[in-house]
Design a protein around this motif. Structure first.
Motif, short mmCIF file in Angstrom:
data_model
loop_
_atom_site.label_atom_id
_atom_site.label_comp_id
_atom_site.label_asym_id
_atom_site.label_seq_id
_atom_site.Cartn_x
_atom_site.Cartn_y
_atom_site.Cartn_z
N ALA A 198 -6.98 7.66 3.74
CA ALA A 198 -7.92 8.74 3.39
C ALA A 198 -7.34 9.62 2.29
O ALA A 198 -8.05 10.02 1.35
CB ALA A 198 -8.24 9.57 4.63
N GLN A 199 -6.05 9.90 2.39
CA GLN A 199 -5.40 10.71 1.37
C GLN A 199 -5.36 9.97 0.03
O GLN A 199 -5.58 10.57 -1.04
CB GLN A 199 -3.98 11.08 1.81
N ALA A 200 -5.08 8.67 0.10
CA ALA A 200 -5.03 7.87 -1.13
C ALA A 200 -6.40 7.83 -1.80
O ALA A 200 -6.49 7.89 -3.03
CB ALA A 200 -4.56 6.45 -0.80
N LYS A 201 -7.46 7.72 -1.00
CA LYS A 201 -8.81 7.71 -1.57
C LYS A 201 -9.13 9.03 -2.25
O LYS A 201 -9.73 9.07 -3.33
CB LYS A 201 -9.84 7.43 -0.46
N TYR A 202 -8.72 10.13 -1.61
CA TYR A 202 -8.95 11.45 -2.19
C TYR A 202 -8.20 11.59 -3.51
O TYR A 202 -8.75 12.05 -4.52
CB TYR A 202 -8.51 12.54 -1.21
N GLY A 258 0.81 -1.21 0.00
CA GLY A 258 0.00 0.00 0.00
C GLY A 258 0.84 1.26 0.00
O GLY A 258 0.57 2.20 -0.75
N LEU A 259 1.88 1.28 0.83
CA LEU A 259 2.76 2.46 0.89
C LEU A 259 3.58 2.59 -0.38
O LEU A 259 3.80 3.70 -0.88
CB LEU A 259 3.68 2.36 2.11
N ALA A 260 4.04 1.45 -0.92
CA ALA A 260 4.82 1.49 -2.17
C ALA A 260 3.96 2.02 -3.32
O ALA A 260 4.42 2.84 -4.12
CB ALA A 260 5.35 0.10 -2.50
N ALA A 261 2.73 1.57 -3.38
CA ALA A 261 1.82 2.02 -4.43
C ALA A 261 1.53 3.52 -4.29
O ALA A 261 1.43 4.24 -5.29
CB ALA A 261 0.51 1.23 -4.38
N PHE A 262 1.42 3.98 -3.06
CA PHE A 262 1.18 5.41 -2.82
C PHE A 262 2.34 6.23 -3.35
O PHE A 262 2.15 7.26 -4.00
CB PHE A 262 0.98 5.67 -1.33
N GLU A 263 3.56 5.78 -3.07
CA GLU A 263 4.75 6.49 -3.54
C GLU A 263 4.82 6.50 -5.06
O GLU A 263 5.32 7.45 -5.66
CB GLU A 263 6.02 5.84 -2.96
N LYS A 270 2.30 6.64 -6.96
CA LYS A 270 1.09 7.34 -7.42
C LYS A 270 0.05 6.39 -8.00
O LYS A 270 -0.81 6.79 -8.78
CB LYS A 270 1.44 8.42 -8.45
N ASP A 271 0.14 5.12 -7.61
CA ASP A 271 -0.88 4.14 -8.00
C ASP A 271 -1.90 4.10 -6.87
O ASP A 271 -1.92 3.19 -6.05
CB ASP A 271 -0.24 2.77 -8.22
N PHE A 272 -2.75 5.12 -6.83
CA PHE A 272 -3.63 5.30 -5.68
C PHE A 272 -4.72 4.24 -5.60
O PHE A 272 -5.18 3.90 -4.52
CB PHE A 272 -4.24 6.71 -5.72
N ASN A 273 -5.12 3.72 -6.74
CA ASN A 273 -6.12 2.66 -6.74
C ASN A 273 -5.60 1.43 -6.00
O ASN A 273 -6.29 0.86 -5.15
CB ASN A 273 -6.49 2.30 -8.19
N SER A 274 -4.38 1.04 -6.32
CA SER A 274 -3.76 -0.11 -5.66
C SER A 274 -3.47 0.20 -4.20
O SER A 274 -3.63 -0.65 -3.32
CB SER A 274 -2.47 -0.49 -6.38
N SER A 275 -3.07 1.44 -3.93
CA SER A 275 -2.77 1.84 -2.55
C SER A 275 -4.01 1.73 -1.68
O SER A 275 -3.95 1.22 -0.55
CB SER A 275 -2.24 3.28 -2.53
N VAL A 276 -5.14 2.19 -2.19
CA VAL A 276 -6.40 2.10 -1.44
C VAL A 276 -6.76 0.64 -1.18
O VAL A 276 -7.17 0.27 -0.07
CB VAL A 276 -7.54 2.79 -2.22
#
Length: 279
Positions: free
Chosen positions: A114-118, A81-86, A88-94
Motif C-alpha cells: 500500500a505504501q509502495a502504491k502511494y 519487491g522489498l529490494a525495489a522499495f529500498e 525507491k523503484d516503487f513501480n517495480s516494488s508494486v
C-alpha cells in the motif's frame, strides 16, 4: 542446484492422458519452462506451467512441480519487491509485492505494498511537475540573462534608454507567457506540491515586476534605478537557486527520486549571479 531444475519438465509430467494432437503445445511449454528455470525466472515458469494445469494437461508430478515453482515465485517476488522499495523503484516494488499479496495473507507485506502504491503515484506526479519546474526555470533564466546584458549595455552606453525600453517591451510578453503557464498548472498540480508551486509563481511575478519597473529609466533617476534593478536581479537569481534546493529537500523528505536533472540548471543560474551586490 534446486531439485525443480534438475528434474526438468518432461512430456510425461505435463501430459495427463492427452492425445497426440497436443504434443507440440506440450513440447513448447516444456521448453519454455526449462528455459525459465535455467534463468531462475520463476514468474515465467509458473505462468507457463499454470496454463498447462488450467488446461487439465498436468500430471501429478507436474502439479508437485507447480507447487514448488509457485513457492519460489512468491519468495523471489518478495525479495525483489522489498529490494525495489529500498531502491525507491516503487513501480517495480508494486509489481513484485502484488504477487506476494495475491498468494499470501501477510498483513505486513500488504502494508508495504500500500505504501509502495502511494509512493509510486506520488513519484509519478513529482516527475511530471519536475519537468514543468525545470522548463519554467530555464525560460525564466533566459529572460534574466537577456535583461542583465541589456543593463550592462545601457551602463556602458552601447544602447540608448529608448532602445533598452524597446528590448524590455519584447521581454515582457514572454514573461507573461511563463506566468500564465504557471497559473494554469495551479489547477492540476499535486496538492503536496502546491506550496512549492505558489512560491515559484511568486518568484516569476517578482521577476516580471522587475522588467516592468525597468521601463521607467529616466535620466534623472537612471543611476539609482539601475542599482536597485541589479540588487533585485541578484535577489531573484538567489531565489531561483533556493527553489531548486527546496525541491531537492521536498524529494528527500518524501523518499522521492529526482528523475529530472536540475544541477545543470543550477549551474546556469549560479554562473550569471554576481558574487557581491552592487553598492
Amino acid at each position: 542446484m534446486k531439485r525443480l531444475i534438475i528434474i526438468g519438465v518432461t512430456a510425461s509430467i505435463l501430459l495427463m492422458g492427452c492425445g497426440s494432437g497436443n504434443n507440440d503445445g506440450v513440447k513448447e511449454s516444456q521448453e519454455k519452462v526449462q528455459a525459465a528455470l535455467a534463468k531462475q525466472d520463476y514468474a515465467t515458469a509458473y505462468e507457463t506451467l499454470r496454463a498447462v494445469y488450467d488446461r487439465g494437461e498436468l500430471g501429478p508430478e507436474g502439479i508437485d512441480m507447480l507447487i514448488e515453482i509457485e513457492e519460489e515465485y512468491i519468495n523471489q517476488s518478495y525479495n525483489k519487491g522489498l529490494a525495489a522499495f529500498e531502491e525507491k523503484d516503487f513501480n517495480s516494488s508494486v509489481e513484485h509485492l502484488s504477487v506476494v499479496v495475491k498468494y499470501s495473507d501477510d498483513e505486513e507485506i500488504a502494508e508495504v505494498l500500500a505504501q509502495a502504491k502511494y509512493l509510486e503515484k506520488e513519484q509519478e506526479n513529482f516527475n511530471v511537475y519536475l519537468i514543468t519546474f525545470k522548463e519554467m526555470l530555464d525560460e525564466s533564466n533566459i529572460l534574466l540573462k537577456r535583461f542583465n546584458r541589456l543593463l550592462d549595455d545601457l551602463a556602458t552606453g552601447d544602447i540608448s534608454t529608448d532602445l533598452f525600453a524597446k528590448h524590455i517591451q519584447e521581454i515582457i510578453p514572454q514573461s507573461n507567457m511563463i506566468i500564465n503557464s504557471l497559473d494554469h498548472h495551479v489547477y492540476d498540480v499535486d496538492p503536496e506540491l502546491l506550496a512549492l508551486h505558489k512560491e515559484m509563481i511568486s518568484l516569476i511575478n517578482n521577476q516580471h515586476e522587475l522588467f516592468i519597473i525597468s521601463l521607467d529609466m529616466k535620466s534623472d533617476n537612471r543611476a539609482t534605478l539601475m542599482r536597485e534593478l541589479r540588487r533585485e536581479y541578484v535577489a531573484i537569481k538567489q531565489e531561483q537557486a533556493n527553489r531548486i534546493v527546496a525541491m531537492k529537500i521536498f524529494a528527500g523528505e518524501r523518499t522521492l527520486t529526482m528523475n529530472v536533472d536540475l544541477d545543470e540548471t543550477l549551474r546556469d543560474i549560479e554562473a550569471d549571479k554576481p558574487s557581491e551586490l552592487p553598492e
